[in-house]
Design a protein around this motif. Structure first.
Motif, PDB file in Angstrom:
ATOM      1  N   UNK A   1       0.803  -1.231   0.000  1.00 39.71           N
ATOM      2  CA  UNK A   1       0.000   0.000   0.000  1.00 39.71           C
ATOM      3  C   UNK A   1       0.834   1.279   0.000  1.00 39.71           C
ATOM      4  N   UNK A   2       2.138   1.172  -0.287  1.00 33.30           N
ATOM      5  CA  UNK A   2       3.008   2.353  -0.332  1.00 33.30           C
ATOM      6  C   UNK A   2       3.592   2.494  -1.733  1.00 33.30           C
ATOM      7  N   UNK A   3       3.581   3.712  -2.252  1.00 32.79           N
ATOM      8  CA  UNK A   3       4.119   3.979  -3.588  1.00 32.79           C
ATOM      9  C   UNK A   3       5.634   3.802  -3.584  1.00 32.79           C
ATOM     10  N   UNK A   4       6.157   3.079  -4.591  1.00 31.26           N
ATOM     11  CA  UNK A   4       7.601   3.043  -4.779  1.00 31.26           C
ATOM     12  C   UNK A   4       8.021   3.629  -6.120  1.00 31.26           C
ATOM     13  N   UNK A   5       7.069   3.859  -7.025  1.00 26.45           N
ATOM     14  CA  UNK A   5       7.386   4.589  -8.259  1.00 26.45           C
ATOM     15  C   UNK A   5       6.135   5.295  -8.767  1.00 26.45           C
ATOM     16  N   UNK A   6       6.289   6.573  -9.035  1.00 28.71           N
ATOM     17  CA  UNK A   6       5.255   7.362  -9.704  1.00 28.71           C
ATOM     18  C   UNK A   6       5.583   7.320 -11.193  1.00 28.71           C
ATOM     19  N   UNK A   7       4.590   7.013 -12.020  1.00 28.27           N
ATOM     20  CA  UNK A   7       4.796   6.909 -13.472  1.00 28.27           C
ATOM     21  C   UNK A   7       3.959   7.984 -14.154  1.00 28.27           C
ATOM     22  N   UNK A   8       4.473   9.179 -14.203  1.00 24.23           N
ATOM     23  CA  UNK A   8       3.719  10.297 -14.760  1.00 24.23           C
ATOM     24  C   UNK A   8       3.796  10.388 -16.264  1.00 24.23           C
ATOM     25  N   UNK A   9       2.683  10.782 -16.882  1.00 23.08           N
ATOM     26  CA  UNK A   9       2.675  11.129 -18.291  1.00 23.08           C
ATOM     27  C   UNK A   9       2.705   9.993 -19.278  1.00 23.08           C
ATOM     28  N   UNK A  10       2.371   8.795 -18.889  1.00 25.74           N
ATOM     29  CA  UNK A  10       2.415   7.685 -19.826  1.00 25.74           C
ATOM     30  C   UNK A  10       1.202   7.553 -20.720  1.00 25.74           C
ATOM     31  N   UNK A  11       0.210   8.403 -20.522  1.00 27.37           N
ATOM     32  CA  UNK A  11      -1.060   8.260 -21.245  1.00 27.37           C
ATOM     33  C   UNK A  11      -1.185   9.239 -22.406  1.00 27.37           C
ATOM     34  N   UNK A  12      -0.082   9.775 -22.883  1.00 25.64           N
ATOM     35  CA  UNK A  12      -0.145  10.727 -23.986  1.00 25.64           C
ATOM     36  C   UNK A  12      -0.320  12.158 -23.521  1.00 25.64           C
ATOM     37  N   UNK A  13      -0.381  12.391 -22.211  1.00 20.04           N
ATOM     38  CA  UNK A  13      -0.504  13.731 -21.671  1.00 20.04           C
ATOM     39  C   UNK A  13       0.853  14.405 -21.627  1.00 20.04           C
ATOM     40  N   UNK A  14       1.259  14.876 -20.449  1.00 19.45           N
ATOM     41  CA  UNK A  14       2.574  15.513 -20.346  1.00 19.45           C
ATOM     42  C   UNK A  14       3.684  14.508 -20.686  1.00 19.45           C
ATOM     43  N   UNK A  15       4.878  15.006 -20.892  1.00 16.21           N
ATOM     44  CA  UNK A  15       6.005  14.138 -21.231  1.00 16.21           C
ATOM     45  C   UNK A  15       6.173  13.042 -20.184  1.00 16.21           C
ATOM     46  N   UNK A  16       6.433  11.810 -20.632  1.00 16.69           N
ATOM     47  CA  UNK A  16       6.609  10.705 -19.692  1.00 16.69           C
ATOM     48  C   UNK A  16       7.787  10.947 -18.746  1.00 16.69           C
ATOM     49  N   UNK A  17       7.629  10.437 -17.529  1.00 16.75           N
ATOM     50  CA  UNK A  17       8.696  10.534 -16.544  1.00 16.75           C
ATOM     51  C   UNK A  17       8.411   9.590 -15.398  1.00 16.75           C
ATOM     52  N   UNK A  18       9.389   9.403 -14.545  1.00 14.39           N
ATOM     53  CA  UNK A  18       9.192   8.588 -13.349  1.00 14.39           C
ATOM     54  C   UNK A  18       9.710   9.364 -12.146  1.00 14.39           C
ATOM     55  N   UNK A  19       9.200   8.999 -10.989  1.00 14.36           N
ATOM     56  CA  UNK A  19       9.695   9.547  -9.731  1.00 14.36           C
ATOM     57  C   UNK A  19       9.948   8.365  -8.818  1.00 14.36           C
ATOM     58  N   UNK A  20      11.179   8.288  -8.307  1.00 13.23           N
ATOM     59  CA  UNK A  20      11.592   7.173  -7.462  1.00 13.23           C
ATOM     60  C   UNK A  20      12.292   7.698  -6.217  1.00 13.23           C
ATOM     61  N   UNK A  21      12.326   6.864  -5.176  1.00 10.72           N
ATOM     62  CA  UNK A  21      13.006   7.224  -3.936  1.00 10.72           C
ATOM     63  C   UNK A  21      14.394   6.601  -3.952  1.00 10.72           C
ATOM     64  N   UNK A  22      15.406   7.457  -3.983  1.00 12.85           N
ATOM     65  CA  UNK A  22      16.795   7.010  -4.043  1.00 12.85           C
ATOM     66  C   UNK A  22      17.520   7.530  -2.808  1.00 12.85           C
ATOM     67  N   UNK A  23      17.819   6.648  -1.873  1.00 12.68           N
ATOM     68  CA  UNK A  23      18.420   7.081  -0.612  1.00 12.68           C
ATOM     69  C   UNK A  23      19.939   7.001  -0.624  1.00 12.68           C
ATOM     70  N   UNK A  24      20.523   6.211  -1.506  1.00 13.94           N
ATOM     71  CA  UNK A  24      21.978   6.165  -1.640  1.00 13.94           C
ATOM     72  C   UNK A  24      22.433   7.506  -2.224  1.00 13.94           C
ATOM     73  N   UNK A  25      23.324   8.200  -1.542  1.00 13.88           N
ATOM     74  CA  UNK A  25      23.721   9.556  -1.938  1.00 13.88           C
ATOM     75  C   UNK A  25      24.300   9.609  -3.347  1.00 13.88           C
ATOM     76  N   UNK A  26      25.117   8.640  -3.702  1.00 13.84           N
ATOM     77  CA  UNK A  26      25.735   8.631  -5.029  1.00 13.84           C
ATOM     78  C   UNK A  26      24.694   8.402  -6.122  1.00 13.84           C
TER      79      UNK A  26
END
Length: 131
Positions: free
Chosen positions: A40-65
């Motif tokens: 029940x917790x999001x690990x990836x947002x998948x924005x714009x895959x439906x022909x709307x705004x430009x496709x992109x993803x949002x992920x949680x990256x905790x490793x500094x590098x």
């Protein structure tokens, strides 16, 4: 799996398909955009895959590098709504020089490992090691 070259929509679909192969992953559409959740917790947002705004993803990256590498991608930025302070990075798939599918899958998996319960991470590790 979708053949993904430089077409942002194909890359988006390949990343989406990969995310859904992870143990316990489910797709939902809470804000009219695709997200993939575990426990029940999001690990990836998948924005714009439906022909709307430009496709992109949002992920949680905790490793500094890894986090810094993601932010070095063209037009990448800390996620809005205060999520950026927790390591969330938005990465557009359309700009020249956008990351390839393999790197995006690695980031999705890192995000998953950060969010998923230990039992599901252990299940993923066992599957990867052939166990």
């Amino acid at each position: 799996m979708a053949k993904a070259g430089s077409d942002p929509t194909a890359v988006w679909e390949a990343v989406r398909e990969f995310a859904l192969t992870l143990p316990g992953a489910v797709e939902e559409f809470p804000w009219g955009e695709s997200v993939v959740k575990v426990n029940r917790k999001v690990f990836v947002f998948l924005g714009g895959g439906d022909g709307g705004p430009a496709p992109g993803i949002t992920v949680k990256l905790v490793d500094a590098e890894v986090h810094a590498h993601a932010l070095s991608c063209p037009d990448a930025a800390p996620a809005g709504y205060g999520l950026g302070r927790s390591g969330w990075v938005g990465v557009p798939l359309a700009p020249e020089g956008a990351p390839g599918v393999e790197l995006l899958r690695e980031w999705v998996e890192e995000s998953y490992r950060t969010i998923a319960p230990r039992s599901l991470v252990a299940e993923l590790d066992a599957a990867r090691s052939g166990g």
